[in-house]
Design an enzyme around this catalytic site. Structure first.
Site, PDB file in Angstrom:
ATOM      1  N   ASN A  94      50.759  42.870  53.082  1.00 34.68           N
ATOM      2  CA  ASN A  94      51.091  42.090  51.889  1.00 34.68           C
ATOM      3  C   ASN A  94      51.041  43.009  50.670  1.00 34.68           C
ATOM      4  O   ASN A  94      49.962  43.406  50.240  1.00 34.68           O
ATOM      5  CB  ASN A  94      50.069  40.940  51.779  1.00 34.68           C
ATOM      6  CG  ASN A  94      50.197  40.165  50.485  1.00 34.68           C
ATOM      7  OD1 ASN A  94      51.183  40.304  49.757  1.00 34.68           O
ATOM      8  ND2 ASN A  94      49.192  39.352  50.207  1.00 34.68           N
ATOM      9  N   TRP A  95      52.196  43.335  50.150  1.00 35.16           N
ATOM     10  CA  TRP A  95      52.243  44.258  49.004  1.00 35.16           C
ATOM     11  C   TRP A  95      51.817  43.603  47.694  1.00 35.16           C
ATOM     12  O   TRP A  95      51.636  44.275  46.696  1.00 35.16           O
ATOM     13  CB  TRP A  95      53.673  44.805  48.830  1.00 35.16           C
ATOM     14  CG  TRP A  95      54.066  45.826  49.849  1.00 35.16           C
ATOM     15  CD1 TRP A  95      53.431  46.127  51.020  1.00 35.16           C
ATOM     16  CD2 TRP A  95      55.208  46.699  49.774  1.00 35.16           C
ATOM     17  NE1 TRP A  95      54.099  47.119  51.684  1.00 35.16           N
ATOM     18  CE2 TRP A  95      55.196  47.491  50.943  1.00 35.16           C
ATOM     19  CE3 TRP A  95      56.229  46.874  48.857  1.00 35.16           C
ATOM     20  CZ2 TRP A  95      56.170  48.449  51.198  1.00 35.16           C
ATOM     21  CZ3 TRP A  95      57.210  47.827  49.112  1.00 35.16           C
ATOM     22  CH2 TRP A  95      57.174  48.611  50.277  1.00 35.16           C
ATOM     23  N   LYS A  96      51.734  42.283  47.672  1.00 31.02           N
ATOM     24  CA  LYS A  96      51.405  41.553  46.437  1.00 31.02           C
ATOM     25  C   LYS A  96      52.382  41.959  45.332  1.00 31.02           C
ATOM     26  O   LYS A  96      53.537  42.268  45.620  1.00 31.02           O
ATOM     27  CB  LYS A  96      49.943  41.781  46.058  1.00 31.02           C
ATOM     28  CG  LYS A  96      49.017  41.506  47.241  1.00 31.02           C
ATOM     29  CD  LYS A  96      47.573  41.490  46.895  1.00 31.02           C
ATOM     30  CE  LYS A  96      46.759  41.172  48.145  1.00 31.02           C
ATOM     31  NZ  LYS A  96      45.336  41.050  47.916  1.00 31.02           N
ATOM     32  N   HIS A 118      47.813  31.879  50.035  1.00 28.51           N
ATOM     33  CA  HIS A 118      46.950  33.037  49.799  1.00 28.51           C
ATOM     34  C   HIS A 118      45.940  32.674  48.715  1.00 28.51           C
ATOM     35  O   HIS A 118      46.252  31.929  47.789  1.00 28.51           O
ATOM     36  CB  HIS A 118      47.809  34.242  49.363  1.00 28.51           C
ATOM     37  CG  HIS A 118      47.003  35.506  49.333  1.00 28.51           C
ATOM     38  ND1 HIS A 118      46.152  35.808  48.306  1.00 28.51           N
ATOM     39  CD2 HIS A 118      46.895  36.523  50.223  1.00 28.51           C
ATOM     40  CE1 HIS A 118      45.561  36.967  48.561  1.00 28.51           C
ATOM     41  NE2 HIS A 118      46.002  37.419  49.720  1.00 28.51           N
ATOM     42  N   GLU A 132      44.902  34.176  46.250  1.00 33.27           N
ATOM     43  CA  GLU A 132      45.335  34.477  44.872  1.00 33.27           C
ATOM     44  C   GLU A 132      46.257  33.381  44.344  1.00 33.27           C
ATOM     45  O   GLU A 132      46.273  33.088  43.144  1.00 33.27           O
ATOM     46  CB  GLU A 132      46.009  35.860  44.838  1.00 33.27           C
ATOM     47  CG  GLU A 132      44.966  36.968  44.962  1.00 33.27           C
ATOM     48  CD  GLU A 132      45.433  38.235  45.636  1.00 33.27           C
ATOM     49  OE1 GLU A 132      46.662  38.453  45.744  1.00 33.27           O
ATOM     50  OE2 GLU A 132      44.570  39.011  46.084  1.00 33.27           O
ATOM     51  N   GLU A 169      40.791  34.836  55.471  1.00 35.76           N
ATOM     52  CA  GLU A 169      40.496  35.859  54.473  1.00 35.76           C
ATOM     53  C   GLU A 169      39.366  35.381  53.574  1.00 35.76           C
ATOM     54  O   GLU A 169      39.585  34.583  52.656  1.00 35.76           O
ATOM     55  CB  GLU A 169      41.733  36.133  53.609  1.00 35.76           C
ATOM     56  CG  GLU A 169      42.933  36.612  54.399  1.00 35.76           C
ATOM     57  CD  GLU A 169      43.928  37.330  53.506  1.00 35.76           C
ATOM     58  OE1 GLU A 169      44.150  38.516  53.751  1.00 35.76           O
ATOM     59  OE2 GLU A 169      44.451  36.715  52.569  1.00 35.76           O
ATOM     60  N   GLY A 175      40.357  42.778  48.430  1.00 33.81           N
ATOM     61  CA  GLY A 175      40.523  43.776  47.376  1.00 33.81           C
ATOM     62  C   GLY A 175      39.216  44.294  46.795  1.00 33.81           C
ATOM     63  O   GLY A 175      39.193  44.937  45.746  1.00 33.81           O
ATOM     64  N   SER A 199      40.095  43.704  52.873  1.00 33.78           N
ATOM     65  CA  SER A 199      39.674  45.104  52.906  1.00 33.78           C
ATOM     66  C   SER A 199      39.760  45.745  54.295  1.00 33.78           C
ATOM     67  O   SER A 199      38.910  46.546  54.677  1.00 33.78           O
ATOM     68  CB  SER A 199      38.262  45.251  52.326  1.00 33.78           C
ATOM     69  OG  SER A 199      38.239  44.819  50.976  1.00 33.78           O
ATOM     70  N   GLY A 217      46.214  44.040  52.598  1.00 27.29           N
ATOM     71  CA  GLY A 217      46.728  44.148  51.233  1.00 27.29           C
ATOM     72  C   GLY A 217      46.872  45.608  50.841  1.00 27.29           C
ATOM     73  O   GLY A 217      47.820  46.292  51.229  1.00 27.29           O
ATOM     74  N   GLY A 218      45.893  46.106  50.095  1.00 25.36           N
ATOM     75  CA  GLY A 218      45.951  47.450  49.515  1.00 25.36           C
ATOM     76  C   GLY A 218      46.362  48.536  50.492  1.00 25.36           C
ATOM     77  O   GLY A 218      47.173  49.410  50.163  1.00 25.36           O
TER      78      GLY A 218
END
Ligand code: PGA
Length: 249
Positions: free
Chosen positions: A10-12, A96, A98, A166, A172, A211, A232-233
């Site tokens: 997931n590049w967000k 998600h 976020e 999650e 993150g 993470s 993610g990251g």
């Protein structure tokens, strides 16, 4: 039962044209690899077609990060599941944390989005997870039950739905849940899925997210009932993402 795992990146809200270098590199790295896992990249909507094009010929599939519950209409700035499908996606993330936090999305809204995804022929990657306060208050399993009951739509099957667990406090932050915490949560989700999805629940993929990185992927992916990762990251750089995919090679 063997469940084919899924590793989704997931590049967000990251990535412009310069970022296309990474999926191009990834496609090269995967060229001669016999994969035992499905792989997806969820780029920002502006890059879906271009990521697809630089990865042409690879087995990596594309997914959206969110969709609107309606098929079309006066919803400025939103994207429908049909539009994602048309752009080349096979799946979409819904709910998600976020989105739940920043856009006040409720379980009912997430459920409607997942139903819209199904209607468009997309797999819904439905995210759930507890906050730190909820975990500290001993409410984790109850929260997960409620989110599953509220967010998974009727008609969900192992083919059209994926659950992503999650823990909000692990996203993150560099903090990951321990293997024991993940095992407990995933076993609970598996049991609850039987109530929500009937027989389909047994073969539905349950991803862990929060993470995940190359250094912890093998351990986390080895936990019972963990059928892949939502990353993610560490999905932004091809070397990191392949490091996670390697947990399954
Ligand atoms: P992270 O994000 O890997 O950067 O913690 C995970 C996610 O939000 O899906």
């Amino acid at each position: 039962m063997t469940i084919r795992p899924l590793v989704a990146g997931n590049w967000k809200m990251n990535g412009t044209t310069a970022a296309l270098r990474e999926p191009r590199l990834l496609a090269g790295m995967l060229r001669d690899v016999k994969l035992k896992t499905d792989i997806m990249i969820c780029p920002p909507a502006t890059l879906i077609r271009r990521v697809k094009s630089v990865m042409k010929g690879s087995k990596v599939r594309l997914a959206g990060q969110d969709c609107h519950a309606a098929a079309s209409g006066a919803h400025t700035g939103d994207i429908s599941a049909d539009m994602l499908k048309d752009a080349g996606c096979v799946a979409v993330i819904v709910g998600h944390s976020e989105r739940r936090t920043n856009h006040k999305e409720t379980d009912a809204m997430v459920q409607a989005k997942a139903a819209a995804a199904h209607k468009a022929g997309l797999t819904a990657i439905i995210c759930i997870g507890e906050t730190l306060d909820e975990r500290k208050g001993g409410k984790t399993l109850g929260v997960l039950s409620d989110q599953l009951k509220g967010s998974v739509p009727a008609g969900a099957t192992a083919a059209n739905s994926v659950i992503a667990y999650e823990p909000v406090w692990a996203i993150g932050t560099g903090l990951t849940a321990t293997a024991k915490e993940i095992e407990e949560a995933h076993a609970h989700i598996r049991a609850e899925l039987a109530k929500v999805m009937g027989g389909e629940g047994a073969s539905t993929r349950i991803l862990y997210g929060g993470s995940v990185k190359p250094s912890n992927a093998a351990e986390l992916m080895g936990v019972p009932n963990v059928n892949g990762a939502l990353v993610g990251g560490a999905s932004l750089k091809a070397v990191d993402f392949i490091g996670i995919i390697k947990a399954y090679l």
